[in-house]
Each structure stands twice: as structure tokens, then as C-alpha cells.
Write a protein that holds these residues in place. Structure first.
Motif, short mmCIF file in Angstrom:
data_model
loop_
_atom_site.label_atom_id
_atom_site.label_comp_id
_atom_site.label_asym_id
_atom_site.label_seq_id
_atom_site.Cartn_x
_atom_site.Cartn_y
_atom_site.Cartn_z
N THR A 1 12.71 0.80 28.54
CA THR A 1 12.27 -0.25 27.63
C THR A 1 10.75 -0.31 27.58
O THR A 1 10.16 -0.59 26.53
CB THR A 1 12.83 -1.62 28.10
N ARG B 1 8.69 2.22 27.84
CA ARG B 1 8.22 3.31 26.98
C ARG B 1 8.38 2.96 25.51
O ARG B 1 7.48 3.23 24.70
CB ARG B 1 8.99 4.60 27.31
N VAL B 2 9.51 2.35 25.17
CA VAL B 2 9.75 1.98 23.77
C VAL B 2 8.77 0.90 23.33
O VAL B 2 8.24 0.93 22.21
CB VAL B 2 11.20 1.51 23.56
N TRP C 1 5.55 2.33 22.54
CA TRP C 1 5.65 3.00 21.25
C TRP C 1 5.44 1.97 20.12
O TRP C 1 4.73 2.24 19.15
CB TRP C 1 7.02 3.67 21.13
N ILE C 2 6.04 0.80 20.28
CA ILE C 2 5.84 -0.27 19.29
C ILE C 2 4.38 -0.68 19.24
O ILE C 2 3.81 -0.91 18.16
CB ILE C 2 6.73 -1.49 19.62
N SER D 1 2.51 1.79 17.23
CA SER D 1 2.81 1.58 15.81
C SER D 1 2.02 0.40 15.26
O SER D 1 1.50 0.45 14.14
CB SER D 1 4.31 1.34 15.61
N SER E 1 5.16 -6.51 21.89
CA SER E 1 5.18 -5.33 22.76
C SER E 1 4.59 -5.66 24.13
O SER E 1 5.11 -5.20 25.16
CB SER E 1 4.42 -4.17 22.11
N THR F 1 13.43 -9.32 21.01
CA THR F 1 13.97 -8.29 20.13
C THR F 1 14.59 -8.90 18.89
O THR F 1 14.45 -8.36 17.78
CB THR F 1 15.02 -7.45 20.89
N ASP G 1 9.69 2.74 11.96
CA ASP G 1 9.51 3.05 13.39
C ASP G 1 9.77 1.79 14.24
O ASP G 1 10.40 1.87 15.30
CB ASP G 1 8.09 3.55 13.65
N ALA H 1 12.66 1.27 17.05
CA ALA H 1 12.32 0.90 18.42
C ALA H 1 13.04 -0.36 18.86
O ALA H 1 13.54 -0.46 19.99
CB ALA H 1 10.81 0.72 18.53
N LYS I 1 16.51 0.48 19.78
CA LYS I 1 16.61 1.12 21.10
C LYS I 1 16.52 0.09 22.22
O LYS I 1 17.28 0.15 23.20
CB LYS I 1 15.48 2.16 21.26
#
Length: 217
Positions: A35, A37-38, A41-42, A45, A74, A157, A187, A191, A194
Motif C-alpha cells: 500500500t 508503494r501505491v 505512486w499516487i 501522479s 497519499s 480510499t 492512474d 491506484a 489497488k
């Protein structure tokens, strides 16, 4: 990464036996690490969107406020996931210690029954009983904290999912920059999906932790 089916398989392997709490909590720490890592990533973005909106001027004004929310999401998710990892690893170590303390308490109890006048043995038994109670209290506190953190990420989320549609609306108004912002919106949606999958598995693992605790009472 585990799936809900993997959790069900784990349950079937143990059958009527309870899964050791240190196994479950260590599994939770491993599962929720993805989580982080995701969420990073957000965050990337979001920063990409900020860079685009800065170049787009009035075209990207509507998107700029959204990026602030996404970036905050994030950061909160990373913080919660880090705390879950730390707490679950602590719980795993504490659960192992608790098993050892319980075993020692039982041994001392047997010695005390064989030698009821030995005050030293009585004192040692009481010492280990107190330690067992302290560890049980701390473990329960950690378990409740983990459940709370899981729900915090889940709420974040949900909020992120609700804003994806707004991202697309604002991207459609961004003129020559809309395609780049559409990609970022996609994206972020992927995310969020995920993270939601990881949270579903995390909640099932939390339920296993609760079951393990109840079986050890």
C-alpha cells in the motif's frame, strides 16, 4: 501478495486450530507494505498533475485544487500504512514473547504444586503471570489500533474514488492539456483500486487476528 482466496486456504490448512497471532500479524505487515508503494505512486501522479496545471494557466485551474487533496490523501495513506507495519511487527514479536511467558508460567505452576512452601517459586510464578497479563493487554491495544488504521485507509480510499469523476470533469475542461490530465485521472483510479484490494485482504487478516485472540483467552 495474498488474495481473499489465499486467506481462505490458510484457514482450511489450520482447520479447527487457531492460526498463531504472530503469523497473522507478520502477514499483515507484509501485505500492507504494498500500500505504501501505491500511495507513493499516487503522490507522483499528483505532482505530475501539479506541474501540468502550473503550465496550463487558466485551463488547469479546476484541477489544481484537486491535486492538493490527492497529495494529502497519499501522505495520510503512507503514514497509516507505516504505522500498520510498525504496530503489526510489534504485535508479532509480542505474540511470540507471550507464548514463551505462558509456557514458563505453566512450568512454574507445576513446580509450585510440587513444592507449595517454596516462596521463591511463588514469586516467580506471580512475576510471569503479571507479565502475561501485561502482554495480553498490550496486544489487545495493538489489535484495536490496527483495526482503526485499516478503517482510516479505507475511508481515504473511498474519498479518493469519489473524486476521480471530478478529476475527469476538470480534465475535460483543460483544453490542450486534457489528455495528459485524463491519463493522470486514470492512474489515480487504478491506484485507488489497488489500495482497496489490499484493504479488503487486510480486513480479512484483521478478522483472523481477532479470532486468534479470542481462541487464546
Amino acid at each position: 501478495m495474498l488474495t481473499s482466496q489465499d486467506i481462505d486456504l490458510l484457514l482450511s490448512v489450520y482447520g479447527e486450530r487457531s492460526i498463531p497471532r504472530f503469523v497473522v500479524s507478520a502477514t499483515l505487515a507484509t501485505e500492507l507494505s504494498s500500500t505504501i508503494r501505491v500511495a507513493r505512486w499516487i503522490s507522483i501522479s499528483s505532482k505530475n498533475a501539479q506541474a501540468i496545471t502550473a503550465r496550463s494557466g487558466s485551463w488547469g485551474q479546476g484541477f489544481s485544487g484537486i491535486t492538493q487533496f490527492i497529495d494529502e490523501f497519499s501522505r495520510n495513506t503512507i503514514d497509516c500504512a507505516n504505522r500498520i507495519s510498525h504496530t503489526s511487527r510489534q504485535l508479532s514479536q509480542s505474540a511470540v514473547t507471550l507464548i514463551a511467558r505462558r509456557a514458563m508460567t505453566e512450568k512454574l505452576h507445576r513446580v509450585k504444586c510440587a513444592h507449595p512452601d517454596n516462596e521463591y517459586v511463588m514469586q516467580m510464578e506471580q512475576k510471569y503471570q503479571d507479565e502475561v497479563m501485561r502482554l495480553e493487554t498490550n496486544n489487545e491495544r495493538s489489535f484495536l489500533q490496527l483495526r482503526k488504521l485499516i478503517e482510516e485507509i479505507r475511508d481515504c480510499t473511498r474519498a479518493l474514488n469519489s473524486i476521480v469523476a471530478t478529476c475527469r470533469i476538470e480534465a475535460s475542461r483543460a483544453g490542450p492539456f486534457q489528455q495528459a490530465l485524463f491519463v493522470i485521472a486514470a492512474d489515480i483510479e487504478a491506484a485507488a483500486r489497488k489500495i482497496d484490494e489490499r484493504i479488503k485482504v487486510g480486513r480479512k487478516i484483521i478478522d483472523l487476528l481477532g479470532r486468534s485472540a479470542n481462541s487464546q483467552v
